[in-house]
Design a protein around this motif. Sequence first.
Motif, PDB file in Angstrom:
ATOM      1  N   ASP A   1      37.976  28.534 -30.153  1.00 15.79           N
ATOM      2  CA  ASP A   1      38.766  27.945 -29.083  1.00 15.79           C
ATOM      3  C   ASP A   1      37.811  27.258 -28.108  1.00 15.79           C
ATOM      4  O   ASP A   1      36.619  27.577 -28.064  1.00 15.79           O
ATOM      5  N   ASN A   2      38.325  26.316 -27.316  1.00 18.42           N
ATOM      6  CA  ASN A   2      37.471  25.629 -26.341  1.00 18.42           C
ATOM      7  C   ASN A   2      37.667  26.169 -24.931  1.00 18.42           C
ATOM      8  O   ASN A   2      36.746  26.720 -24.341  1.00 18.42           O
ATOM      9  N   ASP A   3      38.875  26.062 -24.388  1.00 19.20           N
ATOM     10  CA  ASP A   3      39.128  26.457 -23.002  1.00 19.20           C
ATOM     11  C   ASP A   3      38.961  27.964 -22.829  1.00 19.20           C
ATOM     12  O   ASP A   3      39.693  28.758 -23.420  1.00 19.20           O
ATOM     13  N   GLY A   4      37.987  28.352 -22.013  1.00 21.06           N
ATOM     14  CA  GLY A   4      37.741  29.763 -21.745  1.00 21.06           C
ATOM     15  C   GLY A   4      36.861  30.438 -22.769  1.00 21.06           C
ATOM     16  O   GLY A   4      36.473  31.597 -22.575  1.00 21.06           O
ATOM     17  N   THR A   5      36.527  29.724 -23.859  1.00 28.72           N
ATOM     18  CA  THR A   5      35.668  30.289 -24.900  1.00 28.72           C
ATOM     19  C   THR A   5      34.337  29.553 -24.969  1.00 28.72           C
ATOM     20  O   THR A   5      33.269  30.183 -25.002  1.00 28.72           O
ATOM     21  N   LEU A   6      34.381  28.228 -24.982  1.00 24.71           N
ATOM     22  CA  LEU A   6      33.156  27.430 -24.992  1.00 24.71           C
ATOM     23  C   LEU A   6      32.855  26.850 -23.617  1.00 24.71           C
ATOM     24  O   LEU A   6      31.699  26.660 -23.263  1.00 24.71           O
ATOM     25  N   TRP A   7      33.907  26.506 -22.869  1.00 18.78           N
ATOM     26  CA  TRP A   7      33.706  26.100 -21.477  1.00 18.78           C
ATOM     27  C   TRP A   7      34.765  26.783 -20.623  1.00 18.78           C
ATOM     28  O   TRP A   7      35.689  27.413 -21.137  1.00 18.78           O
ATOM     29  N   ALA A   8      34.593  26.694 -19.290  1.00 19.30           N
ATOM     30  CA  ALA A   8      35.479  27.401 -18.373  1.00 19.30           C
ATOM     31  C   ALA A   8      36.882  26.798 -18.386  1.00 19.30           C
ATOM     32  O   ALA A   8      37.093  25.689 -18.887  1.00 19.30           O
ATOM     33  N   GLU A   9      37.833  27.541 -17.805  1.00 13.61           N
ATOM     34  CA  GLU A   9      39.216  27.064 -17.775  1.00 13.61           C
ATOM     35  C   GLU A   9      39.883  27.304 -16.417  1.00 13.61           C
ATOM     36  O   GLU A   9      41.094  27.176 -16.293  1.00 13.61           O
ATOM     37  N   GLN A  10      39.119  27.687 -15.429  1.00 11.11           N
ATOM     38  CA  GLN A  10      39.648  27.908 -14.090  1.00 11.11           C
ATOM     39  C   GLN A  10      39.178  26.792 -13.159  1.00 11.11           C
ATOM     40  O   GLN A  10      38.092  26.242 -13.359  1.00 11.11           O
ATOM     41  N   PRO A  11      39.938  26.408 -12.128  1.00 13.59           N
ATOM     42  CA  PRO A  11      41.229  26.967 -11.727  1.00 13.59           C
ATOM     43  C   PRO A  11      42.401  26.462 -12.552  1.00 13.59           C
ATOM     44  O   PRO A  11      43.493  27.021 -12.505  1.00 13.59           O
ATOM     45  N   LEU A  12      42.193  25.352 -13.306  1.00 13.88           N
ATOM     46  CA  LEU A  12      43.180  24.816 -14.232  1.00 13.88           C
ATOM     47  C   LEU A  12      42.443  24.352 -15.481  1.00 13.88           C
ATOM     48  O   LEU A  12      41.231  24.122 -15.438  1.00 13.88           O
ATOM     49  N   TYR A  13      43.176  24.200 -16.578  1.00 17.66           N
ATOM     50  CA  TYR A  13      42.568  23.604 -17.762  1.00 17.66           C
ATOM     51  C   TYR A  13      41.988  22.245 -17.387  1.00 17.66           C
ATOM     52  O   TYR A  13      42.630  21.444 -16.705  1.00 17.66           O
ATOM     53  N   PHE A  14      40.783  21.970 -17.857  1.00 20.82           N
ATOM     54  CA  PHE A  14      40.101  20.745 -17.443  1.00 20.82           C
ATOM     55  C   PHE A  14      40.854  19.498 -17.889  1.00 20.82           C
ATOM     56  O   PHE A  14      40.859  18.489 -17.176  1.00 20.82           O
ATOM     57  N   GLN A  15      41.498  19.552 -19.045  1.00 24.47           N
ATOM     58  CA  GLN A  15      42.250  18.382 -19.490  1.00 24.47           C
ATOM     59  C   GLN A  15      43.448  18.138 -18.584  1.00 24.47           C
ATOM     60  O   GLN A  15      43.831  16.982 -18.352  1.00 24.47           O
TER      61      GLN A  15
ATOM     62  N   GLU B   1      30.593  22.786  -9.084  1.00 19.16           N
ATOM     63  CA  GLU B   1      29.924  21.556  -8.645  1.00 19.16           C
ATOM     64  C   GLU B   1      28.989  20.990  -9.717  1.00 19.16           C
ATOM     65  O   GLU B   1      27.864  20.576  -9.434  1.00 19.16           O
ATOM     66  N   ARG B   2      29.472  20.990 -10.918  1.00 19.61           N
ATOM     67  CA  ARG B   2      28.808  20.324 -12.042  1.00 19.61           C
ATOM     68  C   ARG B   2      29.825  19.426 -12.708  1.00 19.61           C
ATOM     69  O   ARG B   2      31.029  19.660 -12.595  1.00 19.61           O
ATOM     70  N   PRO B   3      29.366  18.410 -13.447  1.00 22.63           N
ATOM     71  CA  PRO B   3      30.304  17.685 -14.312  1.00 22.63           C
ATOM     72  C   PRO B   3      31.001  18.678 -15.237  1.00 22.63           C
ATOM     73  O   PRO B   3      30.397  19.677 -15.662  1.00 22.63           O
ATOM     74  N   TYR B   4      32.247  18.402 -15.566  1.00 22.97           N
ATOM     75  CA  TYR B   4      33.030  19.378 -16.327  1.00 22.97           C
ATOM     76  C   TYR B   4      32.399  19.710 -17.676  1.00 22.97           C
ATOM     77  O   TYR B   4      32.468  20.859 -18.137  1.00 22.97           O
ATOM     78  N   ASN B   5      31.762  18.729 -18.323  1.00 28.86           N
ATOM     79  CA  ASN B   5      31.162  19.020 -19.623  1.00 28.86           C
ATOM     80  C   ASN B   5      29.817  19.727 -19.503  1.00 28.86           C
ATOM     81  O   ASN B   5      29.128  19.923 -20.496  1.00 28.86           O
ATOM     82  N   GLN B   6      29.450  20.140 -18.287  1.00 25.72           N
ATOM     83  CA  GLN B   6      28.300  21.016 -18.091  1.00 25.72           C
ATOM     84  C   GLN B   6      28.721  22.410 -17.635  1.00 25.72           C
ATOM     85  O   GLN B   6      27.879  23.284 -17.427  1.00 25.72           O
ATOM     86  N   VAL B   7      30.027  22.614 -17.469  1.00 20.09           N
ATOM     87  CA  VAL B   7      30.536  23.942 -17.122  1.00 20.09           C
ATOM     88  C   VAL B   7      30.839  24.670 -18.440  1.00 20.09           C
ATOM     89  O   VAL B   7      31.963  25.091 -18.718  1.00 20.09           O
ATOM     90  N   VAL B   8      29.811  24.748 -19.268  1.00 21.03           N
ATOM     91  CA  VAL B   8      29.903  25.342 -20.597  1.00 21.03           C
ATOM     92  C   VAL B   8      29.071  26.614 -20.622  1.00 21.03           C
ATOM     93  O   VAL B   8      28.213  26.823 -19.751  1.00 21.03           O
ATOM     94  N   TYR B   9      29.295  27.446 -21.622  1.00 19.01           N
ATOM     95  CA  TYR B   9      28.653  28.747 -21.660  1.00 19.01           C
ATOM     96  C   TYR B   9      27.386  28.703 -22.512  1.00 19.01           C
ATOM     97  O   TYR B   9      27.455  28.485 -23.731  1.00 19.01           O
ATOM     98  N   GLN B  10      26.247  28.927 -21.871  1.00 13.07           N
ATOM     99  CA  GLN B  10      24.973  28.898 -22.577  1.00 13.07           C
ATOM    100  C   GLN B  10      24.924  29.893 -23.741  1.00 13.07           C
ATOM    101  O   GLN B  10      24.452  29.544 -24.832  1.00 13.07           O
ATOM    102  N   PRO B  11      25.405  31.128 -23.592  1.00 13.77           N
ATOM    103  CA  PRO B  11      25.376  32.050 -24.727  1.00 13.77           C
ATOM    104  C   PRO B  11      26.183  31.547 -25.931  1.00 13.77           C
ATOM    105  O   PRO B  11      25.795  31.781 -27.085  1.00 13.77           O
ATOM    106  N   MET B  12      27.280  30.835 -25.670  1.00  7.66           N
ATOM    107  CA  MET B  12      28.078  30.319 -26.782  1.00  7.66           C
ATOM    108  C   MET B  12      27.406  29.114 -27.439  1.00  7.66           C
ATOM    109  O   MET B  12      27.519  28.910 -28.653  1.00  7.66           O
TER     110      MET B  12
END
Length: 335
Positions: free
Chosen positions: A67-81, A157-168
């Motif tokens: 999954d992408n939202d909440g698994t590879l990148w964040a999903e709060q406060p709303l889905y980025f899309q 305060e990062r571009p949305y495609n940098q709000v990703v999870y380093q461990p993933m």
Amino acid sequence: MRFKQLGFIAALSLSALAEPGMAQTADPLPSWNDGANKTAIINFVEKVTKEGGSGYVAPPERIATFDNDGTLWAEQPLYFQLIFALDQIREQAPQHPEWSTTEPFKSVLAGDSKAVMASGKEGLMKIMAASHAGMTADEFAASVRKWLSESKHPTVERPYNQVVYQPMLELLDYLRANGFKTFIVSGGGIDFMRVFAEETYGIPPEQVVGSTLDAKFEMRDGVPTIVKTGDLMLNDDKAGKPVGIYRHIGRRPILAGGNSDGDLQMLEYTTIARDAEDTTPRFGLLVHHTDAKREWAYDKDSHIGKLEQGLVEAEQRNWTVVDMQVDWKTIYPPQ
């Protein structure tokens, strides 16, 4: 002569260190804390890649879906899309004066996110159709790229495609280094994710599966053109995820990762054996958002990424539940 012999032995030692088997001694998941979950992941990968072993899986069958939202990148406060779609509505509003008195657009323009969410699936689909449909595929991709380059997450305060999870990101690299093909299988829009998936995750567009709006082919001034329409073809969420895997991938995964009850059916499809003769090793993974200090803490009571039934099934089916606060040394990549 003695020095020559010592030099020869040293050269052999360096050569041995360069062998692929020796390279595996480096920590493949450096942003993961040592513990049962990290060990379980590594043990699984070693088991399915050990030729001659009882759990060996041939490379073509090493399919991993995430999954992408909440698994590879964040999903709060709303889905980025959804944030992207709301921004598009506000940008297009001058060409649509009727939106100022028509819901859910009225709430979008007023900045009332609660009212927008209260409009439900029907309201959200109107927003997605208005912001996504009626343009060419190239125009849509350009609008996504522009938004990613100009917009920043309101709290991180990062571009949305940098709000990703380093461990993933490390997990994706580790799997690919061991012959896995990694796929995104998400409720997010397939056309939206394909714009950034390769650069962000190393996942090419043909390995992205997502919710899909219909499209049509046209010749425009002699140029072959794809035009997006507003008709929903596949809602790639919940039971739609196994269907999306079947349609787009054609192979059943042996590893699946998610973070919410929307991923439940994908993990069931991946991990439950077909019959008594199906002994293929399988791995289910759930990212549990437990870190209120470095990210967010939420599960069963969340309006986004609700995780309740998944935790129950994880215990019953021996899925790995990643505790973000405990298992991850860091959340986001270095800027």
